[in-house]
Enzyme design. Sequence first.
Site, PDB file in Angstrom:
ATOM      1  N   HIS A   1       2.835  20.912  66.896  1.00 49.67           N
ATOM      2  CA  HIS A   1       1.613  20.026  67.623  1.00 49.67           C
ATOM      3  C   HIS A   1       1.477  18.605  67.087  1.00 49.67           C
ATOM      4  CE1 HIS A   1      -1.705  19.131  70.194  1.00 49.67           C
ATOM      5  NE2 HIS A   1      -2.496  18.919  68.901  1.00 49.67           N
TER       6      HIS A   1
ATOM      7  N   ARG B   1      -1.546  13.044  63.431  1.00 50.39           N
ATOM      8  CA  ARG B   1      -2.564  14.167  62.941  1.00 50.39           C
ATOM      9  C   ARG B   1      -2.316  14.555  61.451  1.00 50.39           C
ATOM     10  NH1 ARG B   1      -0.160  14.830  68.140  1.00 50.39           N
ATOM     11  NH2 ARG B   1      -1.736  15.546  69.968  1.00 50.39           N
TER      12      ARG B   1
ATOM     13  N   ARG C   1      -0.821  19.127  79.393  1.00 44.92           N
ATOM     14  CA  ARG C   1      -0.474  17.591  79.629  1.00 44.92           C
ATOM     15  C   ARG C   1       1.061  17.413  80.248  1.00 44.92           C
ATOM     16  NH1 ARG C   1      -3.397  16.057  73.779  1.00 44.92           N
ATOM     17  NH2 ARG C   1      -5.292  15.753  74.657  1.00 44.92           N
TER      18      ARG C   1
ATOM     19  N   ASP D   1      -0.624  20.908  75.377  1.00 46.88           N
ATOM     20  CA  ASP D   1       0.407  19.947  75.197  1.00 46.88           C
ATOM     21  C   ASP D   1       1.208  20.424  76.693  1.00 46.88           C
ATOM     22  OD1 ASP D   1      -0.164  18.835  72.929  1.00 46.88           O
ATOM     23  OD2 ASP D   1       1.238  20.395  71.599  1.00 46.88           O
TER      24      ASP D   1
HETATM   25  N1  LIG Z   1      -5.023  21.359  68.169  1.00 45.54           N
HETATM   26  C1  LIG Z   1      -5.434  20.761  69.229  1.00 45.54           C
HETATM   27  O1  LIG Z   1      -4.843  20.503  70.169  1.00 45.54           O
HETATM   28  C2  LIG Z   1      -6.463  19.564  69.145  1.00 45.54           C
HETATM   29  C3  LIG Z   1      -7.059  18.913  70.176  1.00 45.54           C
HETATM   30  C4  LIG Z   1      -8.304  17.953  69.867  1.00 45.54           C
HETATM   31  C5  LIG Z   1      -8.735  17.799  68.591  1.00 45.54           C
HETATM   32  N2  LIG Z   1      -8.309  18.715  67.782  1.00 45.54           N
HETATM   33  C6  LIG Z   1      -8.831  18.544  66.409  1.00 45.54           C
HETATM   34  O2  LIG Z   1      -9.975  19.364  66.300  1.00 45.54           O
HETATM   35  C7  LIG Z   1     -10.899  18.924  65.162  1.00 45.54           C
HETATM   36  C8  LIG Z   1     -12.329  18.329  65.837  1.00 45.54           C
HETATM   37  O3  LIG Z   1     -12.115  17.462  66.783  1.00 45.54           O
HETATM   38  P1  LIG Z   1     -13.552  16.823  67.460  1.00 45.54           P
HETATM   39  O4  LIG Z   1     -13.207  15.670  68.423  1.00 45.54           O
HETATM   40  O5  LIG Z   1     -14.227  18.067  68.046  1.00 45.54           O
HETATM   41  O6  LIG Z   1     -14.281  16.279  65.917  1.00 45.54           O
HETATM   42  P2  LIG Z   1     -15.709  15.916  65.941  1.00 45.54           P
HETATM   43  O7  LIG Z   1     -15.914  15.096  64.843  1.00 45.54           O
HETATM   44  O8  LIG Z   1     -16.243  15.710  67.400  1.00 45.54           O
HETATM   45  O9  LIG Z   1     -16.450  17.477  65.512  1.00 45.54           O
HETATM   46  C9  LIG Z   1     -16.335  17.772  64.299  1.00 45.54           C
HETATM   47  C10 LIG Z   1     -17.409  18.693  63.786  1.00 45.54           C
HETATM   48  O10 LIG Z   1     -16.888  19.511  62.726  1.00 45.54           O
HETATM   49  C11 LIG Z   1     -18.215  19.606  61.855  1.00 45.54           C
HETATM   50  N3  LIG Z   1     -17.721  19.963  60.427  1.00 45.54           N
HETATM   51  C12 LIG Z   1     -17.145  19.225  59.618  1.00 45.54           C
HETATM   52  N4  LIG Z   1     -17.040  19.841  58.351  1.00 45.54           N
HETATM   53  C13 LIG Z   1     -17.496  21.254  58.822  1.00 45.54           C
HETATM   54  C14 LIG Z   1     -17.717  22.463  58.089  1.00 45.54           C
HETATM   55  N5  LIG Z   1     -17.347  22.473  56.800  1.00 45.54           N
HETATM   56  N6  LIG Z   1     -18.466  23.442  58.480  1.00 45.54           N
HETATM   57  C15 LIG Z   1     -18.826  23.171  59.964  1.00 45.54           C
HETATM   58  N7  LIG Z   1     -18.561  22.232  60.651  1.00 45.54           N
HETATM   59  C16 LIG Z   1     -18.054  21.172  60.015  1.00 45.54           C
HETATM   60  C17 LIG Z   1     -18.776  18.159  61.926  1.00 45.54           C
HETATM   61  O11 LIG Z   1     -19.873  17.966  61.771  1.00 45.54           O
HETATM   62  C18 LIG Z   1     -18.523  17.904  63.560  1.00 45.54           C
HETATM   63  O12 LIG Z   1     -19.704  17.864  64.337  1.00 45.54           O
HETATM   64  C19 LIG Z   1     -10.161  17.586  64.668  1.00 45.54           C
HETATM   65  O13 LIG Z   1      -9.470  17.996  63.547  1.00 45.54           O
HETATM   66  C20 LIG Z   1      -9.295  17.231  65.746  1.00 45.54           C
HETATM   67  O14 LIG Z   1      -8.089  16.468  65.302  1.00 45.54           O
HETATM   68  C21 LIG Z   1      -7.055  19.772  67.745  1.00 45.54           C
END
Ligand SMILES: NC(=O)c1ccc[n+]([C@@H]2O[C@H](COP(=O)([O-])OP(=O)(O)OC[C@H]3O[C@@H](n4cnc5c(N)ncnc54)[C@H](O)[C@@H]3O)[C@@H](O)[C@H]2O)c1
Length: 308
Positions: free
Chosen positions: A175, A88, A151, A148
């Site tokens: 995380h 991450r 899970r 988490d």
């Molecule tokens: N905290 C957690 O537990 C957790 C869990 C899963 C995923 N995540 C994180 O969440 C994030 C998103 O994951 P995802 O699978 O949905 O990715 P994804 O690629 O499916 O979606 C991300 C979206 O963000 C948009 N985007 C990018 N820059 C942008 C901006 N400046 N303004 C608005 N929109 C913008 C993209 O166009 C895309 O549609 C990742 O960083 C991932 O690592 C965190």
Amino acid sequence: MKVTVVGAGAVGASCAEYIAIKNFASEVVILDIKEGFAEGKAMDLMQCASLNGFDTKITGVTNDYSKTADSDICVITSGIPRKPGMTREELIGINAGIVKDVSTSLLEHSPNMILIVVSNPMDTMTYLAHKATGMPKNRIIGMGGALDSARFKYRLAEALGAPISDVDGMVIGGHSDVGMVPLTSHATRNSIKVSEFLSEERLEQVAADTKVGGATLTKLLGTSAWYAPGAAVSGMVQAIACDTKKIFPCSTYLEGEYGLNDICIGVPVVLGKDGIEKIVDIPLSDAEKAHVQASAEGVTKTNGLLNL
Ligand SMILES: NC(=O)c1ccc[n+]([C@@H]2O[C@H](COP(=O)([O-])OP(=O)(O)OC[C@H]3O[C@@H](n4cnc5c(N)ncnc54)[C@H](O)[C@@H]3O)[C@@H](O)[C@H]2O)c1
């Protein structure tokens, strides 16, 4: 109750869907930078309303923050997810710029919002949002521990051969694969400590499987997971919107709690209408304390990569 979800990707759309299905918010706005993408996701989700029986109005916008005005709760899921084999922390280069811009743009239009940060590396992105917006610490919340812990409960139920509804447990700390601290000493099956049923070795395996829960799914899916992350966010949004005072482990800015300072990391908190209403102090074993300390050192190291 108006909720904005930034990022219409896998996690953002799942989060919007679960919020709508639970039917507690009047309005959900999804915003994405990709032209037409959020509009498409919103229309598809709205066409589920009559099928799934919800009245939440979902709209999608392309980068137009005026449409997010006066949101009560905003969720940042925008940014790149990891690919198999990535940590991450490796996402920081791109995601820091996105989270900084998005959090300040949201605040301009929703000065009273409660902000939930999901983008990774989440603890550092929560810290960044804190520094970039200057918002009170009770209104900036990182989502990681809720996922988490879900899970952890899944792995505990598997090891116990028990239904998940029988199991309770919590993961605190950072995380990240190495930073998570599954609290096996506190975990229970219907109020009986799980150590009554499982050997120390089996519990260690449960903890290890929990910590790589995200990486395991990333390897299977080719990208990071979205159903449980979306469900975890929606549970937190519901606790705030409905002022339930439910306890979740969340990343929050610490000033001495758990012996930590100037860091956002996962600890148990009470969520209600004011966001983080209380940080709950729970007794930890010496091993758990050392693990939290090491986890905090890792998060601080990643925070050091930010251009603040
Ligand atoms: N905290 C957690 O537990 C957790 C869990 C899963 C995923 N995540 C994180 O969440 C994030 C998103 O994951 P995802 O699978 O949905 O990715 P994804 O690629 O499916 O979606 C991300 C979206 O963000 C948009 N985007 C990018 N820059 C942008 C901006 N400046 N303004 C608005 N929109 C913008 C993209 O166009 C895309 O549609 C990742 O960083 C991932 O690592 C965190």
